[in-house]
Design a protein around this motif. Structure first.
Motif, PDB file in Angstrom:
ATOM      1  N   PHE A  14       6.835  -6.423  13.513  1.00 24.39           N
ATOM      2  CA  PHE A  14       7.071  -7.455  14.533  1.00 24.39           C
ATOM      3  C   PHE A  14       7.260  -8.839  13.901  1.00 24.39           C
ATOM      4  N   GLY A  15       6.583  -9.075  12.753  1.00 23.39           N
ATOM      5  CA  GLY A  15       6.736 -10.370  12.092  1.00 23.39           C
ATOM      6  C   GLY A  15       8.153 -10.542  11.556  1.00 23.39           C
ATOM      7  N   GLY A  16       8.647  -9.548  10.836  1.00 24.15           N
ATOM      8  CA  GLY A  16       9.999  -9.622  10.275  1.00 24.15           C
ATOM      9  C   GLY A  16      11.050  -9.677  11.373  1.00 24.15           C
ATOM     10  N   LEU A  34      14.886  -6.072   4.687  1.00 20.46           N
ATOM     11  CA  LEU A  34      14.657  -4.948   3.772  1.00 20.46           C
ATOM     12  C   LEU A  34      13.300  -4.315   4.075  1.00 20.46           C
ATOM     13  N   GLU A  35      13.293  -3.015   4.278  1.00 19.33           N
ATOM     14  CA  GLU A  35      12.082  -2.309   4.737  1.00 19.33           C
ATOM     15  C   GLU A  35      11.908  -1.027   3.919  1.00 19.33           C
ATOM     16  N   ARG A  36      10.708  -0.847   3.381  1.00 22.57           N
ATOM     17  CA  ARG A  36      10.506   0.338   2.528  1.00 22.57           C
ATOM     18  C   ARG A  36      10.354   1.635   3.324  1.00 22.57           C
ATOM     19  N   GLU A  37       9.928   1.538   4.586  1.00 21.65           N
ATOM     20  CA  GLU A  37       9.778   2.752   5.407  1.00 21.65           C
ATOM     21  C   GLU A  37      11.152   3.219   5.896  1.00 21.65           C
ATOM     22  N   GLY A  42       6.869  -1.463  11.538  1.00 19.54           N
ATOM     23  CA  GLY A  42       5.714  -1.812  10.701  1.00 19.54           C
ATOM     24  C   GLY A  42       4.491  -1.003  11.091  1.00 19.54           C
ATOM     25  N   THR A  43       3.406  -1.704  11.410  1.00 18.70           N
ATOM     26  CA  THR A  43       2.153  -1.078  11.839  1.00 18.70           C
ATOM     27  C   THR A  43       2.381   0.051  12.829  1.00 18.70           C
ATOM     28  N   TRP A  44       3.285  -0.155  13.771  1.00 21.41           N
ATOM     29  CA  TRP A  44       3.425   0.761  14.909  1.00 21.41           C
ATOM     30  C   TRP A  44       4.400   1.891  14.605  1.00 21.41           C
ATOM     31  N   VAL A  54      -3.297  -0.590  21.273  1.00 24.77           N
ATOM     32  CA  VAL A  54      -3.575  -1.988  20.957  1.00 24.77           C
ATOM     33  C   VAL A  54      -5.007  -2.315  21.374  1.00 24.77           C
ATOM     34  N   ASP A  55      -5.613  -3.268  20.680  1.00 24.33           N
ATOM     35  CA  ASP A  55      -6.911  -3.721  21.161  1.00 24.33           C
ATOM     36  C   ASP A  55      -6.833  -5.154  21.691  1.00 24.33           C
ATOM     37  N   ILE A  56      -5.618  -5.593  21.892  1.00 17.92           N
ATOM     38  CA  ILE A  56      -5.350  -6.843  22.612  1.00 17.92           C
ATOM     39  C   ILE A  56      -4.467  -6.436  23.792  1.00 17.92           C
ATOM     40  N   THR A  60      -0.395  -9.732  26.471  1.00 24.13           N
ATOM     41  CA  THR A  60      -0.469 -10.762  25.425  1.00 24.13           C
ATOM     42  C   THR A  60       0.114 -10.255  24.113  1.00 24.13           C
ATOM     43  N   TYR A  61      -0.115  -8.959  23.807  1.00 24.11           N
ATOM     44  CA  TYR A  61       0.373  -8.433  22.532  1.00 24.11           C
ATOM     45  C   TYR A  61       1.837  -8.005  22.687  1.00 24.11           C
ATOM     46  N   SER A  62       2.705  -8.994  22.762  1.00 25.43           N
ATOM     47  CA  SER A  62       4.149  -8.772  22.884  1.00 25.43           C
ATOM     48  C   SER A  62       4.794 -10.157  22.757  1.00 25.43           C
ATOM     49  N   THR A 103      12.485  -0.636  -0.964  1.00 31.48           N
ATOM     50  CA  THR A 103      11.255  -1.330  -1.353  1.00 31.48           C
ATOM     51  C   THR A 103      11.613  -2.524  -2.230  1.00 31.48           C
ATOM     52  N   VAL A 104      11.171  -3.680  -1.791  1.00 33.37           N
ATOM     53  CA  VAL A 104      11.415  -4.885  -2.586  1.00 33.37           C
ATOM     54  C   VAL A 104      10.325  -4.992  -3.640  1.00 33.37           C
ATOM     55  N   GLU A 105      10.743  -5.186  -4.868  1.00 30.79           N
ATOM     56  CA  GLU A 105       9.755  -5.286  -5.953  1.00 30.79           C
ATOM     57  C   GLU A 105       9.363  -6.721  -6.234  1.00 30.79           C
ATOM     58  N   GLY A 396      -5.521 -16.992  16.073  1.00 31.09           N
ATOM     59  CA  GLY A 396      -5.904 -16.332  17.327  1.00 31.09           C
ATOM     60  C   GLY A 396      -6.128 -14.854  17.132  1.00 31.09           C
ATOM     61  N   LEU A 397      -6.294 -14.145  18.237  1.00 29.51           N
ATOM     62  CA  LEU A 397      -6.594 -12.719  18.135  1.00 29.51           C
ATOM     63  C   LEU A 397      -5.354 -11.847  18.245  1.00 29.51           C
ATOM     64  N   SER A 398      -4.384 -12.244  19.086  1.00 26.18           N
ATOM     65  CA  SER A 398      -3.140 -11.476  19.148  1.00 26.18           C
ATOM     66  C   SER A 398      -2.215 -11.960  18.040  1.00 26.18           C
ATOM     67  N   TYR A 399      -1.699 -11.017  17.243  1.00 25.86           N
ATOM     68  CA  TYR A 399      -0.854 -11.436  16.128  1.00 25.86           C
ATOM     69  C   TYR A 399       0.455 -12.081  16.601  1.00 25.86           C
ATOM     70  N   PHE A 400       0.852 -11.829  17.843  1.00 24.31           N
ATOM     71  CA  PHE A 400       2.074 -12.457  18.341  1.00 24.31           C
ATOM     72  C   PHE A 400       1.941 -13.976  18.424  1.00 24.31           C
TER      73      PHE A 400
HETATM   74  C1  LIG Z   1      -3.965   0.437  13.496  1.00 26.70           C
HETATM   75  C2  LIG Z   1      -3.699  -1.018  13.722  1.00 26.70           C
HETATM   76  C3  LIG Z   1      -3.861  -1.560  14.984  1.00 26.70           C
HETATM   77  C4  LIG Z   1      -3.615  -2.912  15.194  1.00 26.70           C
HETATM   78  N1  LIG Z   1      -3.824  -3.438  16.434  1.00 26.70           N
HETATM   79  C5  LIG Z   1      -3.603  -4.748  16.636  1.00 26.70           C
HETATM   80  C6  LIG Z   1      -3.810  -5.335  17.915  1.00 26.70           C
HETATM   81  O1  LIG Z   1      -4.183  -4.670  18.873  1.00 26.70           O
HETATM   82  N2  LIG Z   1      -3.621  -6.659  18.046  1.00 26.70           N
HETATM   83  C7  LIG Z   1      -3.214  -7.430  17.011  1.00 26.70           C
HETATM   84  O2  LIG Z   1      -3.046  -8.635  17.178  1.00 26.70           O
HETATM   85  N3  LIG Z   1      -2.967  -6.891  15.804  1.00 26.70           N
HETATM   86  C8  LIG Z   1      -3.162  -5.590  15.590  1.00 26.70           C
HETATM   87  N4  LIG Z   1      -2.946  -5.063  14.348  1.00 26.70           N
HETATM   88  C9  LIG Z   1      -2.432  -5.919  13.281  1.00 26.70           C
HETATM   89  C10 LIG Z   1      -0.903  -5.673  13.138  1.00 26.70           C
HETATM   90  O3  LIG Z   1      -0.673  -5.334  11.814  1.00 26.70           O
HETATM   91  C11 LIG Z   1      -0.149  -6.919  13.582  1.00 26.70           C
HETATM   92  O4  LIG Z   1      -0.431  -7.163  14.936  1.00 26.70           O
HETATM   93  C12 LIG Z   1       1.369  -6.836  13.455  1.00 26.70           C
HETATM   94  O5  LIG Z   1       1.870  -5.577  13.835  1.00 26.70           O
HETATM   95  C13 LIG Z   1       1.786  -7.186  12.058  1.00 26.70           C
HETATM   96  O6  LIG Z   1       3.180  -7.292  12.006  1.00 26.70           O
HETATM   97  P1  LIG Z   1       3.875  -7.643  10.635  1.00 26.70           P
HETATM   98  O7  LIG Z   1       5.314  -7.489  10.851  1.00 26.70           O
HETATM   99  O8  LIG Z   1       3.368  -8.939  10.129  1.00 26.70           O
HETATM  100  O9  LIG Z   1       3.313  -6.558   9.614  1.00 26.70           O
HETATM  101  P2  LIG Z   1       3.486  -4.984   9.597  1.00 26.70           P
HETATM  102  O10 LIG Z   1       3.613  -4.431  10.948  1.00 26.70           O
HETATM  103  O11 LIG Z   1       2.404  -4.473   8.721  1.00 26.70           O
HETATM  104  O12 LIG Z   1       4.888  -4.782   8.873  1.00 26.70           O
HETATM  105  C14 LIG Z   1       5.066  -5.070   7.526  1.00 26.70           C
HETATM  106  C15 LIG Z   1       6.234  -4.265   7.036  1.00 26.70           C
HETATM  107  O13 LIG Z   1       6.539  -4.666   5.705  1.00 26.70           O
HETATM  108  C16 LIG Z   1       6.912  -3.513   4.998  1.00 26.70           C
HETATM  109  N5  LIG Z   1       6.738  -3.775   3.576  1.00 26.70           N
HETATM  110  C17 LIG Z   1       5.586  -4.083   2.929  1.00 26.70           C
HETATM  111  N6  LIG Z   1       5.828  -4.249   1.620  1.00 26.70           N
HETATM  112  C18 LIG Z   1       7.159  -4.053   1.446  1.00 26.70           C
HETATM  113  C19 LIG Z   1       8.014  -4.102   0.315  1.00 26.70           C
HETATM  114  N7  LIG Z   1       7.555  -4.377  -0.901  1.00 26.70           N
HETATM  115  N8  LIG Z   1       9.334  -3.861   0.479  1.00 26.70           N
HETATM  116  C20 LIG Z   1       9.831  -3.575   1.711  1.00 26.70           C
HETATM  117  N9  LIG Z   1       9.068  -3.517   2.809  1.00 26.70           N
HETATM  118  C21 LIG Z   1       7.744  -3.758   2.684  1.00 26.70           C
HETATM  119  C22 LIG Z   1       5.976  -2.445   5.510  1.00 26.70           C
HETATM  120  O14 LIG Z   1       6.493  -1.155   5.260  1.00 26.70           O
HETATM  121  C23 LIG Z   1       5.929  -2.780   6.993  1.00 26.70           C
HETATM  122  O15 LIG Z   1       6.889  -2.078   7.733  1.00 26.70           O
HETATM  123  C24 LIG Z   1      -3.188  -3.727  14.115  1.00 26.70           C
HETATM  124  C25 LIG Z   1      -3.045  -3.170  12.842  1.00 26.70           C
HETATM  125  C26 LIG Z   1      -3.298  -1.839  12.647  1.00 26.70           C
HETATM  126  C27 LIG Z   1      -3.107  -1.262  11.262  1.00 26.70           C
END
Ligand SMILES: Cc1cc2nc3c(=O)[nH]c(=O)nc-3n(C[C@H](O)[C@H](O)[C@H](O)COP(=O)(O)OP(=O)(O)OC[C@H]3O[C@@H](n4cnc5c(N)ncnc54)[C@H](O)[C@@H]3O)c2cc1C
Length: 496
Positions: A14-16, A34-37, A42-44, A54-56, A60-62, A103-105, A396-400
């Motif tokens: 969601f961040g990217g 660029l995504e290694r999966e 990501g997480t989901w 979700v635990d938020i 709010t978590y959107s 995968t980005v190195e 905050g608590l919701s990562y969004f």
């Molecule tokens: C089980 C679980 C439940 C969660 N529940 C909540 C919740 O309820 N509320 C909340 O606020 N947050 C929650 N979180 C935190 C959650 O990680 C964030 O909310 C949010 O999804 C993070 O988004 P992101 O894009 O920053 O990271 P991520 O979703 O972790 O995505 C990062 C991406 O980067 C990729 N990546 C990493 N390294 C590389 C590389 N070298 N090269 C290429 N790609 C790479 C990964 O494969 C991944 O797809 C939860 C986390 C987990 C693990």
């Protein structure tokens, strides 16, 4: 030579995706994610264990700009989050910029050309004007180095690598870990397994989860009158903000209120668990908020079931038939579930090697100095780089909340670049130092430094004992500063 791309975003969670949407809005559409999966989310995408949700609350978590009226529950299950991520990627047309299995190195700043050279595992580089890392905090799975684990004769599952359809029926299972993931998973495992032993190092604070299915009539209302869902979001976000500000950030000033939240969690535990000794073992001996608390109505009650046992003895080693505890007992199992979480500080700060101006290595800089990032997003000596998972960025608590504050920061920064007709930015040393001083001072009132966190084993703390993950301000402050930070906090144009 001009770089091939306007920007490279690392990570398709969601961040990217938020960063990608913002790049499009800013007219920087020639970018790659660029995504290694093998897919987005990501997480989901990665986490698929039973009970994942979700635990938020989902209102709010959107993304605030892309509400989903069709969440099936107040706290949506993980699969709905994955589907939501796909919907967003398609609607905002970011999927075609994504390269999966990539995968980005590392990335190196080229001073002459003023661009980033991004290296990809297996060979190959791409060049881009801007680099944005959205590699997540909870994205590098951790397995403690239990001696003998390779000799285990049964099945081993890490919660980040769940085998879809894995049948737990009639199994003798051990779950190692009692963090937020385990709290969701354990009741589901108990439903199927013949015997379940839960290995706990650190008890977790759990408060009741006010969850329910969202009736179709309400979903229709959310769809037809979006203001109703916005109102629900506002109320829920306000409650979370109060929990965060009271429970964590202003611990020193409002200890009485903090004690009230702890009492609520303890009452929940005592009302749920019949056995006194188990209750005591499940009671945290650190202050509420030192570690991410979680919500559940089923976790504690699971320990009343006759086939479920809590084990608090340290694990000594693993043998083919089970787990040997430090006091010499062997717990016979055929399935080992690792709910051991993520390697946060060693593997994620940063997740790739990043070499900035004058050959400065970001990981080394953070370790030799203190973990730091201006407004949780930029670092001196790293021009044209936005580190979205930085020290002090999680607001905050919701990562969004964090994602959208960072999108706003991008808007103001790139808007100023355009106004000046420049293409390069770098945060000043002074602005970065002032931000670090400010957050450090604020942390003094937080539960992290004023409370008792010694036994929490919390990922909020880095190996130096600094609580350098969460931004110790209200989310209102984070969002206000994202649109109002001093433009002089950055240098623009070629940086000498
Ligand atoms: C089980 C679980 C439940 C969660 N529940 C909540 C919740 O309820 N509320 C909340 O606020 N947050 C929650 N979180 C935190 C959650 O990680 C964030 O909310 C949010 O999804 C993070 O988004 P992101 O894009 O920053 O990271 P991520 O979703 O972790 O995505 C990062 C991406 O980067 C990729 N990546 C990493 N390294 C590389 C590389 N070298 N090269 C290429 N790609 C790479 C990964 O494969 C991944 O797809 C939860 C986390 C987990 C693990």
């Amino acid at each position: 030579m001009a770089p091939r791309y306007d920007a490279v975003v690392v990570g398709a969670g969601f961040g990217g995706m938020g960063a990608a949407i913002q790049l499009d809005r800013l007219g920087l559409s020639n970018y790659l994610v660029l995504e290694r999966e093998d897919d987005l989310g990501g997480t989901w995408h990665v986490n698929r264990y039973p009970g994942l949700a979700v635990d938020i609350a989902s209102v709010t978590y959107s993304y605030s700009f892309e509400p989903n009226p069709h969440w099936s529950r107040l706290f949506a299950p993980g699969a709905e989050l994955k589907a939501y991520a796909e919907h967003v990627a398609d609607k905002y047309d970011v999927r075609r910029r994504m390269r999966f299995g990539t995968t980005v190195e590392g990335a190196r700043w080229d001073d002459d050309g003023e661009y980033w050279i991004v290296s990809i595992a297996g060979g190959g580089v791409v060049t881009s004007r801007y680099l944005l890392t959205a590699t997540g905090f909870l994205s590098q799975p951790y397995t403690p180095p239990f001696p003998g684990i390779d000799s285990f004769a049964g099945d081993i599952l890490h919660t980040t690598a769940w085998q879809d359809g894995f049948d737990l029926a009639d199994r003798r299972v051990a779950v190692i870990g009692t963090g937020a993931t385990a709290v969701q998973l354990i009741p589901e495992v108990a439903r199927k397994a013949r015997a379940l032993t839960v290995f706990q190092r650190t008890p977790i604070w759990v408060v009741p989860k006010i969850d329910a299915a969202i009736p179709e009539s309400v979903q229709r209302l959310f769809e037809l009158v979006p203001a109703t869902q916005q109102a629900a979001r506002l109320v829920n976000t306000g409650l979370l903000e109060a929990l965060m500000v009271v429970g964590v950030l202003h611990f020193k000033q409002v200890k009485m209120l903090h004690a009230g939240v702890s009492m609520l969690a303890k009452a929940h535990l005592w009302a749920s668990v019949r056995d006194r000794r188990t209750r005591e073992q499940l009671t945290p001996d650190y202050d509420f908020g030192c570690k991410r608390p979680t919500f559940s109505n089923r976790y504690f009650a699971t320990f009343n079931q006759r086939h479920v046992r809590l084990e608090t003895e340290r694990i000594d080693h693993v043998v083919p038939e089970g787990i040997v505890t430090a006091d010499g007992r062997t717990i016979a199992i055929d399935t080992l579930i690792l709910a051991t979480g993520f390697d946060l500080w060693d593997a994620n700060f940063p997740a790739i090697e990043i070499i900035g101006r004058d050959g400065v290595n970001l990981g080394k800089f953070w370790r030799d100095n203190r973990f730091q990032a201006y407004e949780g997003i930029t670092v001196p000596k790293f021009p044209n780089f936005l580190s979205l998972n930085s020290p002090y960025s999680y607001s905050g608590l919701s990562y969004f909340t964090t994602i959208e504050a960072q999108m706003k920061h991008m808007g103001r920064l790139f808007g100023e670049l355009r106004r000046r007709g420049e293409t390069t930015f770098e945060v000043t040393e002074q602005a970065n130092a002032a931000f670090l001083d400010r957050v450090t001072a604020k942390l003094g009132s937080s539960v992290f430094y004023d409370g008792d966190c010694a036994t929490a084993h919390s990922y909020y703390f880095n190996p130096h004992g600094e609580a350098a993950l969460l931004r110790p301000t209200s989310t209102i402050n984070a969002h206000r500063e994202a649109v109002a930070f001093s433009l002089d906090d950055y240098a623009y144009g070629k940086i000498a």
